[in-house]
Design a protein around this motif. Sequence first.
Motif, PDB file in Angstrom:
ATOM      1  N   THR A 173      55.515  43.571  47.678  1.00  0.00           N
ATOM      2  CA  THR A 173      54.070  43.763  47.603  1.00  0.00           C
ATOM      3  C   THR A 173      53.624  44.764  46.551  1.00  0.00           C
ATOM      4  N   SER A 174      54.535  45.582  46.031  1.00  0.00           N
ATOM      5  CA  SER A 174      54.182  46.607  45.045  1.00  0.00           C
ATOM      6  C   SER A 174      55.137  46.537  43.873  1.00  0.00           C
ATOM      7  N   PHE A 208      48.604  39.739  51.984  1.00  0.00           N
ATOM      8  CA  PHE A 208      48.190  40.722  50.979  1.00  0.00           C
ATOM      9  C   PHE A 208      48.429  40.217  49.558  1.00  0.00           C
ATOM     10  N   ARG A 263      46.080  37.236  48.654  1.00  0.00           N
ATOM     11  CA  ARG A 263      44.711  37.699  48.431  1.00  0.00           C
ATOM     12  C   ARG A 263      44.589  38.494  47.138  1.00  0.00           C
ATOM     13  N   SER A 264      45.583  39.326  46.871  1.00  0.00           N
ATOM     14  CA  SER A 264      45.522  40.165  45.675  1.00  0.00           C
ATOM     15  C   SER A 264      45.490  39.334  44.404  1.00  0.00           C
ATOM     16  N   TYR A 265      46.294  38.291  44.351  1.00  0.00           N
ATOM     17  CA  TYR A 265      46.388  37.497  43.127  1.00  0.00           C
ATOM     18  C   TYR A 265      45.346  36.394  43.055  1.00  0.00           C
ATOM     19  N   GLY A 318      49.840  49.580  48.783  1.00  0.00           N
ATOM     20  CA  GLY A 318      50.566  48.315  48.804  1.00  0.00           C
ATOM     21  C   GLY A 318      52.068  48.460  48.927  1.00  0.00           C
TER      22      GLY A 318
END
Length: 434
Positions: free
Chosen positions: A226-227, A417, A420-422, A382
């Motif tokens: 995620t990070s 996550f 949604r982020s991308y 994240g």
Amino acid sequence: MSPGHAPSRDGATNPQPIDFGEFVRRRGGRGALVVQPRMGFSDPARMRAGLLATRAAHATTVGTITLDSYTRVGELRAAGRALAEGVPLNGYPIVNHPPEVTRTLLDGVRDDDFPIQVRHGSAVPAHIFASLVALRLNATEGGPVSYCLPYGRTPLAESVGNWRRGTELFVTLREQGVEPHLETFGGCMMGQLCPPSQLVAISALEALFFHQHGVRSLSVSYAQQTSFDQDVEAVLALRRLCAELLPTPNWHVVVYAYMGMYPVTGMGAYRLLERAAELAVMTGAERLIVKTEAEARRIPTIAENVAALEWAGAVRSDVRLAAGIDSETYAEAAALVHAVLNLDADVGRALLAAFRHGILDVPYCLHPDNMGRTRSYLDTDGWLRWAATGSMPLPGAPGRRRPRVLTSAGLLNDLSFVRRSYDGVPAAPTKASA
């Protein structure tokens, strides 16, 4: 024609396979990247077409034959019925297809410049290894933990025994003058929400398991999480641990594009894949397993796989990172690995003891042999963090930072996550209780 691929030698029919690991180490790393699809079709003609398209991609590629679900779980009668009735499967049934069919599939495709790896997902792989040896297919992947805990209810002790016997059968390829290669899937446990330190530890431990049972050509995996910054820490920690622990110089690192909920938009999917490629290039990883823009919706086509290969293969970076940093991820992974190795000189028995005592404990994994006392969460940056560490011997745990209160809505937000982020979608409210 791929810039890394020369035509087959004239008149060659299924030439002696080269060492998959040596090929990747020669072509990947130092700013270059070998890219690979996750491709499998039950029809031999289509499987061959997929391999040829992979080989012809404008990137340095290796081929993949991914096996079907029936073969993975040993349901060979069901695979045979599907073939007899013309029902497409979600992969190549290598055990059910006659050996001459697969040899014809490989003829003129596999050579010194295009090795092929077989990917499966089985905790009971004896029948698969037997087919690989018969066909001289000398590269595959998996592991006694990583192909057991997430995929079913096979007892871990059975999986360890199955993988010990399968590995020892696989290394008999050396008697034919062929070097076997095994890649650990340990860096991909559960695909998501497992903090990177445990992914790194399991990947290194499975590599040691393979080496203990005769494998000398190895690769160790890590799945994008995620990070980006935490992933960099993790890949560098994996490289450092393996440099310290593996008794063979013939190993390399493979990064997987994100294994969880993939973006649904084409732009989001390609941005996430590009970030995975940047991670691999910057950390010196030699190989990348790609995902495609169709990943969230359906099984990708051959053309979509090629597009993903070429997109990832074009990524370059002037930044190169060294692997000597004493990061939090390295400290945790090293603590886990050494705690496991101290349990028994036999790595398989040590792994069993580690799960029995909760020294290894995968969050959100429902397998009966996983203690299930650990939990993880995403912090505001994240990063994947430990919310509960159970009996795991992590330095400074569990009180070094205050975890977010875990709720069911929060878990769903964590799972989505990356998507949604991308895709540019905001998080949902998180008021529901666990």
